[in-house]
Design a protein around this motif. Structure first.
Motif, short mmCIF file in Angstrom:
data_model
loop_
_atom_site.label_atom_id
_atom_site.label_comp_id
_atom_site.label_asym_id
_atom_site.label_seq_id
_atom_site.Cartn_x
_atom_site.Cartn_y
_atom_site.Cartn_z
N ALA A 1 0.86 -1.59 0.21
CA ALA A 1 0.01 -0.49 0.49
C ALA A 1 0.86 1.09 0.08
O ALA A 1 0.46 2.43 -0.90
CB ALA A 1 -1.22 0.02 1.44
N LEU A 2 2.38 1.58 0.58
CA LEU A 2 3.13 2.44 0.84
C LEU A 2 3.30 2.31 -0.75
O LEU A 2 3.95 3.45 -0.76
CB LEU A 2 3.88 1.51 1.91
N ARG A 3 3.76 1.84 -1.66
CA ARG A 3 3.96 2.22 -3.17
C ARG A 3 3.19 3.09 -3.63
O ARG A 3 3.32 3.62 -4.13
CB ARG A 3 4.23 0.78 -4.25
N TRP A 4 1.85 3.12 -3.13
CA TRP A 4 1.09 4.79 -3.87
C TRP A 4 0.82 5.30 -3.25
O TRP A 4 -0.01 6.44 -3.57
CB TRP A 4 -0.08 3.54 -3.96
N ARG A 5 1.01 5.75 -1.62
CA ARG A 5 1.10 6.91 -1.35
C ARG A 5 2.62 7.63 -1.89
O ARG A 5 3.57 6.83 -1.62
CB ARG A 5 1.18 6.46 -0.19
N ARG A 6 2.41 8.52 -1.80
CA ARG A 6 3.63 9.38 -2.00
C ARG A 6 4.44 9.57 -1.06
O ARG A 6 4.01 10.63 -0.38
CB ARG A 6 3.58 10.55 -3.08
N THR A 7 5.30 8.88 -0.49
CA THR A 7 5.66 8.64 1.29
C THR A 7 7.18 9.02 0.93
O THR A 7 7.85 8.75 -0.47
CB THR A 7 5.99 7.23 1.99
N SER A 8 7.99 9.78 2.16
CA SER A 8 9.74 10.36 1.74
C SER A 8 10.06 8.59 1.16
O SER A 8 9.38 7.69 1.72
CB SER A 8 9.80 10.80 2.23
N MET A 9 11.51 9.04 0.66
CA MET A 9 12.29 7.69 1.61
C MET A 9 12.62 7.65 2.54
O MET A 9 12.44 5.73 2.55
CB MET A 9 13.66 8.06 0.53
N LEU A 10 12.75 8.49 3.24
CA LEU A 10 13.22 7.91 5.14
C LEU A 10 11.66 7.07 5.43
O LEU A 10 12.44 5.91 6.33
CB LEU A 10 12.99 9.17 5.45
N THR A 11 10.50 7.19 5.22
CA THR A 11 9.67 7.11 5.64
C THR A 11 9.10 5.51 5.09
O THR A 11 9.55 4.47 5.99
CB THR A 11 8.57 7.52 5.00
N TRP A 12 9.95 5.27 3.96
CA TRP A 12 9.52 4.48 3.37
C TRP A 12 11.13 3.14 3.80
O TRP A 12 10.97 2.38 4.45
CB TRP A 12 10.17 3.94 1.47
N PHE A 13 11.88 3.29 4.18
CA PHE A 13 12.93 3.18 4.88
C PHE A 13 12.31 2.69 5.79
O PHE A 13 12.83 1.58 6.44
CB PHE A 13 14.02 3.76 4.35
N ALA A 14 12.39 3.55 6.30
CA ALA A 14 11.98 2.61 8.29
C ALA A 14 10.77 2.25 8.06
O ALA A 14 10.81 0.53 8.76
CB ALA A 14 11.20 4.35 8.81
N ALA A 15 10.10 1.96 7.18
CA ALA A 15 8.72 1.33 6.43
C ALA A 15 9.02 0.25 6.71
O ALA A 15 8.68 -1.03 7.23
CB ALA A 15 8.28 1.53 5.78
N TRP A 16 10.23 -0.34 5.46
CA TRP A 16 10.61 -1.48 5.39
C TRP A 16 10.99 -2.42 6.34
O TRP A 16 11.11 -3.43 6.51
CB TRP A 16 11.22 -1.28 3.83
N THR B 1 21.70 3.82 -4.35
CA THR B 1 21.98 3.04 -5.76
C THR B 1 21.86 5.46 -6.67
O THR B 1 22.14 4.86 -7.89
CB THR B 1 21.44 2.49 -6.87
N ASP B 2 20.54 5.73 -6.12
CA ASP B 2 20.14 6.81 -6.40
C ASP B 2 20.26 8.45 -6.18
O ASP B 2 20.63 7.93 -4.65
CB ASP B 2 18.04 6.50 -7.06
N ALA B 3 21.08 9.33 -6.51
CA ALA B 3 20.92 10.43 -6.36
C ALA B 3 20.04 11.08 -5.57
O ALA B 3 19.93 11.36 -4.32
CB ALA B 3 21.66 11.19 -7.72
N GLY B 4 18.68 11.22 -6.47
CA GLY B 4 17.17 11.57 -5.98
C GLY B 4 16.44 10.39 -4.48
O GLY B 4 16.16 11.53 -3.51
N ARG B 5 17.12 10.09 -4.25
CA ARG B 5 17.18 9.19 -2.70
C ARG B 5 17.35 9.46 -1.60
O ARG B 5 17.61 9.53 -0.57
CB ARG B 5 16.70 7.45 -3.23
N GLU C 1 18.04 14.40 3.16
CA GLU C 1 17.28 16.25 3.65
C GLU C 1 16.64 16.46 5.17
O GLU C 1 16.97 17.66 5.85
CB GLU C 1 16.72 16.88 2.47
N PRO C 2 15.45 15.78 4.68
CA PRO C 2 15.03 15.92 6.39
C PRO C 2 16.05 15.75 7.50
O PRO C 2 15.43 16.01 8.43
CB PRO C 2 14.16 14.09 5.95
N LEU C 3 16.96 14.82 6.97
CA LEU C 3 17.67 14.25 8.25
C LEU C 3 18.13 15.31 8.70
O LEU C 3 18.63 16.44 10.21
CB LEU C 3 18.81 12.86 8.13
#
Lengths: 178, 656, 273
Positions: C18-33, C71-75, C81-83
């Motif tokens: 479900a997280l895939r479809w919500r635009r979450t920040s990478m940080l949240t995504w990282f923590a969630a996984w 692997t990706d500069a954007g990520r 940035e939030p950190l």
């Protein structure tokens, strides 16, 4: 603040090496010591021989590296539970004692059907048990499914005796000559 | 004038530091003496007369002198090395010798191949690259020889009896070894100093001879150490029967092959680390482009070596089993079984780093974005395989956990700890790495052949079938007995090798005359260069670990089953201790190789500045510099052309 | 499939997808996984995975997640940035202070917990139900071949239910006179002495114990007790006495009948090869 490249690389190398060392410390730590010489007095009883034989079987004889006692299923090496019974019937003309002695001194002379040859000769290096030690191991093996009969005085074909199952000393002499 | 007080201050600081140190030391000594035991004062009688005690002491002294005069000469078996002990001393020196030797043997192999490519294509870059690789050699060669001599002296000094025994068996091999070593030195220095001075054919011949001689040296040395593991050609008591039989023992050929391949992988990774080191210190785009390319080639060589290595390892292991079941079981089931968990962590890291480097490398290729979506599935597969491989057979658990599991094995993890699962995992890892490499290769090219779609489909089907075969046999492995299960590794390996072969053939045919987008060498994130360094460290550490395994397998034997180790170091140390020794060795090695890199960098400085100026004249554009005059990637024989390069410059895509 | 706790695994993966479809920040995504994977590894198995393996797996998951982000500069930017903002911007100052206090507090707590933990004896791998000895055992002069022996009173269940019931009653008496101190009132392995013992007394209610064993196995274990355990079972400190010294053969067979009768389990049949 920019860390110089060389320092960066030193840090990375140290960190990675440190990590691998840490992995090395996390696994079980065990020292393997060379086997100790066991002095066996010639006066001990057969029951005591079984005890010593058992400790050799599990320890310096390395038998339990391959052989199991009382395990069934897909085995890579013959299980030795009740071996004394089977040993008596394995080879015609051989008593259990003859067969066990041959299995230890000439393991490839008879290979149990369904298994591959590959057992080392027990009185030669790397296992290299003495003749006395082998006698105690035989005592222990005989105690698995039978009554041990050997004493420290027993002479095997390989130590100048003759096979119990064979009459006459000629063949025994031949065997020794071999 | 302003700097003078600064110098004065520094001088004062140093003086103050030294003074503090001396003070601290004095203080420590004082305290130490205060704490030390002193005999009670009452005993310090000032008796001057001749006491019976002094008489007895005098007599004792005379007896000792007498004993010393008449002492018979005895052959020593062992001598002790101070502090760390003989075993650790010889261990570290042998490992360092081996690490440098492996590097010295490996580099000429790919240097010659690269030089040959340069002669074939007429591309000067390849020649320059081969020369740069060779530059690392001469210092490393001296270090190899130094450590080799150190090892020999230490063997004679610390293990005289055992060394004497090895002489007994191998004396006929020493002269050829020395002669080959001379030849190696000759070929190496003519190859290095004669660069560009001979006709290409003669020079190439020198390089090939260098390899032949180097391999010969390794093969002879391998005979000695494999003999120690799996002796042959000697009587039961160790008397020599045939030197040739002693040489061609059970593990000699497997070790030759295994080391040859491992050397290539290792040499490639160390050379790539050199390139990374230079890349990170590069002053301009031209240097970055050059060293990026060099690092890429080094890493490519390393992966080519890494992929077949597990198969060579299986062969070696099976020969060890064939020689002695006892030794095989000690390795896989006994004292050393946990070493393979450490090895799994290292090899898992190697695969992870290598794949990651390839993914990062896509950043320098225009049009690689379409493959970005493949990264996470590949990463997931690698992680799962890594996890399976690192799952131990017998799990470390606390008492409560053992009670909860109802035994020492876990109902689910138990399935992952066995050979079937691990074989499957490593085969899939190899396949995945190959897919990563293929994607990288494809990222810069658009096939123009008509059957491109069919080709892609065929490749996908081959991969799927191969993976299905590997997994199918892996699952079937749980249902059959051990003997059949061991046989299953062959079709698994076969399926992987066949898939790699078929896919490569299709790929080469399909990309014939493909449209090539430009590769912007040097446009890669610095992270990739750190990965190259980490790859080299991991490779080196892994070599140290496996060296310990091979040597440790002999347990308390110098020559397994023939010459027994009766020294105080006869016991086998814990894995924790072994890993510490390996780590120290690796750090010493990197200290020394850092020195080699620094020297190699020094010698290249001047000439490089000249090249760089020339390069700038030829390519005025500051971004998208391409060191390749033909605009070709090193892996493609088909060349793009100038328009492609300029297109790349104008349509530079941000990596966001 | 009952080895997995599906009620943990399915929701975790559903949430991650479900997280895939919500635009979450990478940080949240990282923590969630990371948390999701931890839940799956730690609680996704019916039999809990030992901590040593959990740590190993979580190390791998961390490495993989870091690799994915790097692997990706954007990520990377999305994560850093939030950190960076958290650590530099003024409005987060109270939270930053809280974190700065929390970390040493957590370390201190960890050390406190480590230092106050009751020392555990080292664990040894052991076989809970070791194989029966191949050679016949001797109890009160009678030789029993454990491969073929069976409860002599089991057949009464069919032929003479009244006699069978009498035997079971006899077994009940014996159980509550001798066994229940350790094995418990309802045979749950929780008798009043149970807490002092390690290994704990067997829980006969557990379908994994007597229901999986033949009566001859029980007879062997009762007659020979802890002292009679074979060596391959590893170091064993079982406090079970050798009951052949206190009970007759009949009494032992009777108590076995009672064990099965009370728990409702059936003994495993003798396998005839």
């Amino acid at each position: 603040m920019k860390i110089p490249v060389t320092l960066q690389l030193v840090i990375i190398t140290l960190a990675l090496t440190g990590f691998y060392t840490m992995v090395g410390q996390a696994v079980p730590q065990k020292e393997v010591h060379p086997p100790e010489v066991i002095e066996i007095p010639t006066t001990i009883s057969t029951a005591e021989m079984v005890e010593i034989g058992k400790s050799i079987f599990e320890g310096k004889g390395l038998c339990s590296t391959c052989h199991t006692i009382g395990k069934s299923g897909a085995l890579r090496f013959p299980d030795l539970a009740g071996i004394a019974e089977r040993a008596a019937t394995r080879k015609p003309g051989y008593t259990a004692l003859d067969y066990l002695a041959e299995s230890l001194y000439e393991p490839d002379a008879y290979v149990v059907p369904g298994f591959n040859p590959g057992m080392p000769v027990i009185n030669k290096p790397p296992v290299g048990l003495t003749d006395q030690e082998i006698l105690t191991v035989i005592a222990y093996l005989e105690s698995l499914g039978g009554e041990p009969t050997v004493t420290m005085e027993t002479k095997l074909v390989y130590t100048g005796g003759s096979r119990e199952g064979e009459a006459g000393g000629d063949e025994a002499a031949e065997a020794v000559a071999e | 004038m302003k700097r003078k007080p600064g110098v004065l201050l520094i001088g004062l600081g140093v003086l103050a530091f030294v003074a503090t140190m001396i003070g601290a030391f004095r203080l420590a000594v004082t305290f130490d003496q205060r704490l030390a035991f002193h005999p009670p004062i009452s005993e310090r009688g000032e008796a001057e007369e001749w006491t019976p005690r002094q008489e007895a002491l005098e007599q004792q002294r005379q007896e000792e002198e007498e004993a010393a005069r008449t002492k018979p000469y005895e052959e020593e078996e062992y001598r002790a090395f101070p502090k760390v002990g003989s075993r650790v001393a010889i261990w570290v020196v042998a490992q360092l010798h081996l690490l440098f030797a492996a590097f010295v043997l490996a580099v000429p192999m790919f240097a010659v191949v690269i030089e040959w490519i340069g002669i074939r294509t007429g591309d000067k870059r390849y020649d320059a690259l081969a020369y740069e690789f060779t530059k690392l050699l001469s210092v490393s060669f001296s270090l190899t020889a130094t450590f080799g001599a150190g090892l020999t002296f230490m063997l004679i000094a610390l293990y005289p009896k055992f060394t004497n025994y090895l002489m007994h068996v191998f004396s006929p091999t020493f002269l050829p070894y020395v002669l080959l070593f001379f030849a190696e030195a000759g070929f190496l220095y003519t190859y290095y100093y004669g660069w560009g001075k001979f006709s290409p054919k003669v020079h190439l011949f020198l390089g090939i001879m260098l390899n032949v001689v180097g391999t010969g040296i390794m093969v002879i040395a391998n005979a000695w150490l494999t003999f120690m593991m799996t002796p042959n050609g000697v009587s039961e008591s160790g008397a020599l029967i045939s030197t040739w039989d002693a040489v061609s023992n059970y593990t000699w050929m497997p070790i030759n092959i295994h080391r040859l391949i491992a050397n290539v992988a290792y040499g490639g990774s160390v050379a790539a680390a050199y390139a990374a080191y230079q890349f990170l210190q590069a002053k301009n785009d031209a240097e970055r482009a050059h060293y990026d390319w060099m690092g890429y080639i080094g890493n490519f060589v390393a992966i080519c070596g890494l992929l077949p290595l597990p198969f060579a390892g299986y062969w070696l292991a099976s020969e060890i089993y064939a020689f002695s079941q006892t030794m095989g079981l000690t390795m896989m089931g006994g004292a050393f079984s946990w070493l393979f968990i450490i090895q799994a962590v290292l090899i898992g890291n190697l695969f992870l780093f290598a794949n990651w480097y390839l993914w990062l490398g896509m950043g320098r290729i225009q049009g690689a974005e379409r493959f970005r979506a493949f990264i996470w599935p590949l990463l997931t597969i690698i992680t799962i395989c890594f996890a399976i491989w690192a799952t131990p057979r017998s799990i470390i658990a606390t008492t409560e956990e053992v009670q909860a599991m109802g035994g020492s094995s876990h109902p689910v993890l138990g399935y992952l700890g066995v050979m079937s699962a691990k074989n499957t995992a490593v085969n899939i890892l190899i396949l995945t790495t190959y897919v990563s490499f293929l994607l990288y290769r494809r990222s810069g090219k658009i096939p123009t052949v008509k059957w491109a779609k069919t080709g892609n489909l065929a490749q996908a089907i081959i991969f799927a079938l191969s993976a299905a075969t590997v997994i199918g046999y892996g699952i079937a492995g749980y249902r059959v007995d051990a003997a059949t299960r061991i046989g299953f590794s062959r079709p698994q390996v076969g399926a992987v090798l066949l898939a790699m072969l078929l896919v490569t053939v299709i790929d080469v045919l399909m990309l014939r005359g493909a449209k090539t987008t430009d590769t912007r060498w040097g446009k890669i994130r610095p992270l990739s260069q750190y990965l190259l360094i980490m790859l080299a460290v991991t490779f080196t550490w892994l070599m140290g670990l496996m060296g310990y395994l091979r040597s440790g397998l002999r347990l308390h034997w110098h020559v397994f089953g023939v010459v027994r180790d009766t020294s105080p170091d006869a016991f086998t140390p814990t894995l924790g201790f072994a890993t510490q020794v390996v780590s120290v060795t690796v750090l010493i090695f990197f200290g020394l190789i850092g020195f080699v890199f620094w020297l190699a960098g020094l010698s290249g400085k001047e000439s490089h500045a000249g090249e760089e100026a020339a390069a700038h004249a030829a390519h005025p554009s500051p971004v998208g510099f391409d060191p390749s005059p033909a605009g070709a990637t090193p892996m493609s024989s088909a060349g793009g052309s100038a328009p492609a390069a300029s297109a790349a410059t104008s349509s530079r895509i941000e990596t966001s | 499939m009952e080895q997995f706790n599906w009620w943990v695994i399915v929701p975790v993966f559903a949430a991650l997808i479900a997280l895939r479809w919500r635009r979450t920040s990478m940080l949240t995504w990282f923590a969630a996984w990371w948390i999701g994977m931890f839940l799956v590894v730690r609680y996704g198995f019916t039999v809990p995975v030992p901590m040593s393996v959990v740590k190993l797996y979580m190390g791998l998951v961390t490495a993989a997640l870091v690799a994915y982000v790097l692997t990706d500069a954007g990520r990377i930017r999305e994560v850093t940035e939030p950190l960076a903002a958290f650590m530099t911007e003024r409005r987060y100052l109270p939270y930053l202070a809280a974190v700065a206090l929390f970390i040493p507090a957590a370390v201190a707590f960890g050390i406190y917990r480590d230092m106050t933990r009751v020392p555990q004896p080292p664990s040894f791998a052991r076989t809970i139900h070791p194989a029966t000895p191949a050679e016949p055992i001797d109890v009160h002069g009678t030789s029993y071949d454990l491969g073929t022996a069976d409860n002599p009173y089991r057949e009464l269940e069919e032929t003479d239910p009244a006699a069978f019931k009498a035997r079971v009653e006899n077994g009940r008496k014996i159980y509550y006179e001798n066994c229940f101190y350790c094995h418990g009132d309802v045979m749950a392995g929780d008798g009043m002495f149970a807490h002092a013992l390690n290994p704990i007394p067997t829980n006969f209610q557990d379908p994994g114990t007597i229901a999986m064993l033949r009566e001859a196995f029980l007879f062997w274990r009762i007659a020979k007790g802890g002292p009679g355990l074979p060596a391959e079972g590893g170091p064993w400190a079982s406090a079970m006495p050798a009951w052949e010294n206190f009970l007759s053969e009949d009494e032992m067979w009777n108590v076995i009948l009672f064990l099965y009768e009370f728990t409702g389990h059936r003994p495993r049949a003798v396998e005839l090869h």
